[in-house]
Design a protein around this motif. Structure first.
Motif: not given
Length: 217
Positions: A49, A82-84, A86-87, A131, A134, A137-138
């Motif tokens: 990140i 960060e989302s990518y 974590c995925a 967390v 995330l 951001k959503n």
């Protein structure tokens, strides 16, 4: 750098001594970019990140024909990819591009998500904060979705400006976009948007100068 980290959501509340101990555990490193450089590109696999330490960047979605949609702006102390990361290092569906000279702190995601014995107490709290980021951001992406699903250019403009006023707690504020960037963010034609802004000003709904806006009763 320490002050910037302490002002960020991810590292707020940590003392300088804790940060100096924590950062090496995360294998963090810095890099400086000129304006217009790509921090990450579509198709890249994010194993880390990034946090902006100075400058700013835009997260951009661009289609096959070059039509550009600005997803969000990343300012000082804010994090991207960060989302990518974590995925399971899913390939990016967006580009991240600097808007000025920008310095970024990179952190390897596997180091962040794996508590270490040496700094476990505040390392675990760092995971909780990630967390929370995330989730936040959503919420921001859902807010943008509310804007761009409005039927007309006028409704999209008013929806966006109203949301910014509510967030700032003031009817007078600056937005982080120039005219073309705002049009890209709202997914509208720039000329049509400028025309609607002029009409809203003439009707007494708002006033503006460059990126400074005032909403009127």
């Amino acid at each position: 750098m320490i002050q910037i980290l302490q002002s960020s959501v991810l590292f707020s509340g940590y003392t300088p001594e804790q940060l100096k101990q924590l950062l090496p555990c995360l294998d963090s490193w810095e890099k400086t970019y000129d304006k217009g450089e790509y921090l990450m590109r579509m198709g890249d696999r994010a194993e880390m990140i990034g946090m902006v330490l100075s400058g700013s960047a835009h997260v951009i979605e661009e289609d096959f024909w070059g039509n550009r949609n600005i997803i969000t702006e990343i300012g000082i102390g804010e994090v991207f990819a960060e989302s990518y990361a974590c995925a399971n290092s899913a390939p990016l569906q967006v580009d991240v591009v600097t808007q000025e000279k920008t310095t970024v702190l990179y952190i390897y995601i596997h180091k962040l998500l794996t508590p270490c014995g040496k700094a476990c107490d505040y390392h675990i709290s760092l995971i909780r904060r990630l967390v929370g980021m995330l989730a936040q951001k959503n919420l921001f992406l859902n807010e943008k979705l509310r804007h761009v699903t409005r039927r007309t250019t006028r409704e999209r403009i008013l929806s966006y400006l109203s949301a910014i006023a509510a967030r700032k707690g003031s009817a007078e504020f600056d937005i982080p976009f120039n005219r073309q960037q705002l049009a890209d963010y709202l997914a509208v034609d720039r000329s049509a948007m400028s025309s609607e802004l002029g009409k809203l000003r003439d009707e007494g709904t708002l006033t503006f100068h460059k990126n400074h806006f005032s909403l009127l009763q």
